[in-house]
Scaffold this motif. Sequence first.
Motif, mmCIF file in Angstrom:
data_model
loop_
_atom_site.group_PDB
_atom_site.id
_atom_site.type_symbol
_atom_site.label_atom_id
_atom_site.label_comp_id
_atom_site.label_asym_id
_atom_site.label_seq_id
_atom_site.Cartn_x
_atom_site.Cartn_y
_atom_site.Cartn_z
ATOM 1 N N HIS A 51 17.228 -17.981 -26.506
ATOM 2 C CA HIS A 51 18.628 -18.180 -26.866
ATOM 3 C C HIS A 51 18.805 -19.435 -27.715
ATOM 4 N N ARG A 52 18.240 -20.536 -27.267
ATOM 5 C CA ARG A 52 18.382 -21.810 -27.991
ATOM 6 C C ARG A 52 17.659 -21.786 -29.331
ATOM 7 N N VAL A 53 16.517 -21.100 -29.396
ATOM 8 C CA VAL A 53 15.783 -20.973 -30.662
ATOM 9 C C VAL A 53 16.608 -20.156 -31.658
ATOM 10 N N LEU A 54 17.198 -19.054 -31.205
ATOM 11 C CA LEU A 54 17.979 -18.204 -32.107
ATOM 12 C C LEU A 54 19.264 -18.880 -32.577
ATOM 13 N N LEU A 55 19.786 -19.779 -31.765
ATOM 14 C CA LEU A 55 20.953 -20.568 -32.191
ATOM 15 C C LEU A 55 20.547 -21.726 -33.092
ATOM 16 N N GLU A 56 19.236 -21.894 -33.245
ATOM 17 C CA GLU A 56 18.633 -22.967 -34.036
ATOM 18 C C GLU A 56 18.889 -24.350 -33.453
ATOM 19 N N ASP A 57 19.112 -24.399 -32.116
ATOM 20 C CA ASP A 57 19.198 -25.674 -31.395
ATOM 21 C C ASP A 57 17.800 -26.250 -31.190
ATOM 22 N N TRP A 58 16.831 -25.359 -30.997
ATOM 23 C CA TRP A 58 15.445 -25.745 -30.787
ATOM 24 C C TRP A 58 14.581 -25.095 -31.852
ATOM 25 N N LYS A 59 13.494 -25.763 -32.211
ATOM 26 C CA LYS A 59 12.544 -25.189 -33.161
ATOM 27 C C LYS A 59 11.572 -24.285 -32.395
ATOM 28 N N PRO A 60 11.234 -23.142 -32.984
ATOM 29 C CA PRO A 60 10.290 -22.261 -32.292
ATOM 30 C C PRO A 60 8.872 -22.817 -32.354
ATOM 31 N N SER A 61 8.094 -22.518 -31.351
ATOM 32 C CA SER A 61 6.682 -22.890 -31.395
ATOM 33 C C SER A 61 5.992 -22.025 -32.447
ATOM 34 N N TRP A 62 4.837 -22.451 -32.894
ATOM 35 C CA TRP A 62 4.104 -21.691 -33.907
ATOM 36 C C TRP A 62 3.786 -20.294 -33.416
ATOM 37 N N LYS A 63 3.664 -20.130 -32.099
ATOM 38 C CA LYS A 63 3.279 -18.843 -31.522
ATOM 39 C C LYS A 63 4.344 -17.769 -31.709
ATOM 40 N N ILE A 64 5.599 -18.162 -31.816
ATOM 41 C CA ILE A 64 6.675 -17.175 -31.978
ATOM 42 C C ILE A 64 7.412 -17.320 -33.309
ATOM 43 N N SER A 65 7.034 -18.286 -34.121
ATOM 44 C CA SER A 65 7.799 -18.577 -35.346
ATOM 45 C C SER A 65 7.846 -17.397 -36.313
ATOM 46 N N GLN A 66 6.775 -16.608 -36.410
ATOM 47 C CA GLN A 66 6.784 -15.472 -37.338
ATOM 48 C C GLN A 66 7.851 -14.453 -36.953
ATOM 49 N N TRP A 67 8.025 -14.214 -35.653
ATOM 50 C CA TRP A 67 9.029 -13.252 -35.200
ATOM 51 C C TRP A 67 10.435 -13.815 -35.355
ATOM 52 N N VAL A 68 10.599 -15.105 -35.084
ATOM 53 C CA VAL A 68 11.904 -15.734 -35.260
ATOM 54 C C VAL A 68 12.319 -15.672 -36.727
#
Length: 131
Positions: free
Chosen positions: A70-87
């Motif tokens: 939720h926080r990653v999709l709101l761009e409050d938090w940066k995604p880890s490299w492990k999920i960044s491609q999907w984000v």
Amino acid sequence: MELQGAILGEVSYGFCLRNSDGNLIYAQAEDIGIATNTEAEVRGVLQAVRYCKNVQMDHIIMQTDSQLIHRVLLEDWKPSWKISQWVEEIQELETGMDIIYTHILREGNKLANALANQALDIGSFHCQTFQ
């Protein structure tokens, strides 16, 4: 925020779509093999957004029981490299869509979690007709 000590295991995702009356109109689940729960959560969101884009559903309220996603999709938090491609793919698909991301408690996400568990037992599936 970075994933620390993420546990790998056999995981799956599940999502369901409801219309504005709350009626179930589509459900999908997939066993994705060995990954982390976070990877399964983001891939579930990705597949839901892909489906909505394909059927031209442009106004969506997306609920997840993962505070991290939720926080990653709101761009409050940066995604880890492990999920960044999907984000990044989710963000690209969002173009032209009106998506509101909300966090819900696990109890509010029982159907999607049950679908994901079913996919682990019987394999991937999707449903479009409900009686």
